[in-house]
Motif scaffolding. Structure first.
Motif, PDB file in Angstrom:
ATOM      1  N   GLU A  68       0.809  -1.223   0.000  1.00 46.04           N
ATOM      2  CA  GLU A  68       0.000   0.000   0.000  1.00 46.04           C
ATOM      3  C   GLU A  68       0.842   1.274   0.000  1.00 46.04           C
ATOM      4  N   HIS A  69       2.129   1.169   0.344  1.00 45.70           N
ATOM      5  CA  HIS A  69       2.989   2.357   0.381  1.00 45.70           C
ATOM      6  C   HIS A  69       3.277   2.905  -1.013  1.00 45.70           C
ATOM      7  N   TYR A  70       2.957   2.139  -2.055  1.00 46.17           N
ATOM      8  CA  TYR A  70       3.261   2.570  -3.421  1.00 46.17           C
ATOM      9  C   TYR A  70       2.023   3.003  -4.189  1.00 46.17           C
ATOM     10  N   CYS A  71       0.880   3.081  -3.508  1.00 45.39           N
ATOM     11  CA  CYS A  71      -0.319   3.584  -4.176  1.00 45.39           C
ATOM     12  C   CYS A  71      -0.299   5.115  -4.169  1.00 45.39           C
ATOM     13  N   HIS A  72      -1.197   5.702  -4.916  1.00 42.62           N
ATOM     14  CA  HIS A  72      -1.163   7.133  -5.211  1.00 42.62           C
ATOM     15  C   HIS A  72      -1.099   8.019  -3.972  1.00 42.62           C
ATOM     16  N   THR A  73      -1.981   7.776  -3.031  1.00 48.52           N
ATOM     17  CA  THR A  73      -2.064   8.667  -1.874  1.00 48.52           C
ATOM     18  C   THR A  73      -0.883   8.531  -0.925  1.00 48.52           C
ATOM     19  N   ARG A  74      -0.177   7.409  -0.988  1.00 41.51           N
ATOM     20  CA  ARG A  74       0.938   7.169  -0.062  1.00 41.51           C
ATOM     21  C   ARG A  74       2.301   7.564  -0.644  1.00 41.51           C
ATOM     22  N   LEU A  75       2.364   7.785  -1.944  1.00 48.30           N
ATOM     23  CA  LEU A  75       3.663   7.985  -2.584  1.00 48.30           C
ATOM     24  C   LEU A  75       4.497   9.126  -1.986  1.00 48.30           C
ATOM     25  N   PRO A  76       3.935  10.293  -1.695  1.00 53.64           N
ATOM     26  CA  PRO A  76       4.783  11.378  -1.184  1.00 53.64           C
ATOM     27  C   PRO A  76       5.463  11.064   0.146  1.00 53.64           C
ATOM     28  N   ARG A  77       4.899  10.115   0.921  1.00 57.31           N
ATOM     29  CA  ARG A  77       5.471   9.772   2.221  1.00 57.31           C
ATOM     30  C   ARG A  77       6.220   8.436   2.178  1.00 57.31           C
ATOM     31  N   ASN A  78       6.306   7.842   1.006  1.00 59.51           N
ATOM     32  CA  ASN A  78       6.999   6.570   0.835  1.00 59.51           C
ATOM     33  C   ASN A  78       8.499   6.778   1.020  1.00 59.51           C
ATOM     34  N   PRO A  79       9.167   5.980   1.883  1.00 61.88           N
ATOM     35  CA  PRO A  79      10.606   6.177   2.131  1.00 61.88           C
ATOM     36  C   PRO A  79      11.452   6.094   0.863  1.00 61.88           C
TER      37      PRO A  79
END
Length: 257
Positions: free
Chosen positions: A222-233
């Protein structure tokens, strides 16, 4: 949105200016782009810095920045920008925006995204930005006609469901809707759940498709879906790398499916 990236850049001695267009998000692309211009000018006055800047954007924010740089400032070249980074940008217009307005598929798509990506009572007719970024809109046409600037380096960061994991974006079983080549719609793993890679491709832009290691999708799909991308390490690390070095060649060509 940026509470992971901003500290990472500060640690690398990269000054950060934040622009929040929430107060004018219903005013339309041109108004928001002009507000971004005013924000940059104000920050320059406050800091005394008059050199080139880098701009990092997520989703439609990329298109707003491009509208400022390419449409409003394209001939004058008053805005000094070294690098524009777009994270999950619908550069060619948004297939999802068009899908929202599809009389047959739209209601079910909105139902699946209610409370996840759009409000429970979401009505696309009332969403100015969605209407302005339908692929056939005048805003998208203006961006297409203006083209990219040769004095700016462009980078695009995309998420992809390389392992076909449903948990990547559960609303669509891990897939992303896009326009089918022959017309109509198809679902693809080459997207972040909201924006397919076909929406993001930009001539001359260097592209990074993440994760580099598919094992990361096993741990945290889920870290690579649209809403999470800006906070993905991994995204944060990549942006930090861009901003502390000169922009290099394209890292990877996005897969079509």
């Amino acid at each position: 949105m940026w509470n992971r990236l901003a500290p990472a850049l500060s640690e690398a001695a990269v000054p950060v200016w934040k622009f929040d267009y929430t107060p004018v998000q219903d005013a339309g692309t041109k108004t928001i782009a002009l507000a971004l211009r005013d924000c940059i000018r104000t920050k320059r006055e406050e800091t005394g810095y008059d050199g080139p800047i880098d701009i990092v954007c997520h989703s439609l924010g990329t298109c707003i920045a491009r509208y400022l740089l390419e449409v409003l400032d394209g001939n004058r070249r008053e805005e000094q920008v070294r690098l524009l980074v777009g994270i999950g940008p619908p550069n060619n217009g948004s297939a999802m925006a068009e899908l929202f307005n599809d009389p047959d598929r739209g209601p079910e798509v909105i139902r699946r995204l209610a409370g996840v990506f759009v409000p429970e009572d979401y009505a696309p007719d009332d969403d100015t930005m969605v209407q302005e970024f339908r692929p056939g809109s005048r805003i998208v046409a203006a961006l297409r006609a203006a083209g990219t600037r040769n004095d700016i380096a462009y980078r695009v960061i995309l998420g992809a469901n390389l392992t076909a994991a449903p948990a990547f974006f559960p609303a669509f079983d891990g897939k992303t809707w896009e326009f089918a080549p022959g017309g109509g719609w198809r679902a693809t793993y080459a997207g972040d759940g909201i924006v397919p890679h076909s929406d993001s491709c930009l001539p001359g832009a260097a592209v990074d498709v993440l994760p580099k290691d598919p094992a990361n999708l096993v741990r945290n799909p889920e870290h690579y879906c649209h809403t999470r991308l800006p906070r993905n390490p991994e995204v944060v690390a990549r942006v930090r790398e861009y901003l502390t070095a000169s922009a290099g060649p394209a890292a990877q060509t996005p897969p079509r499916r």
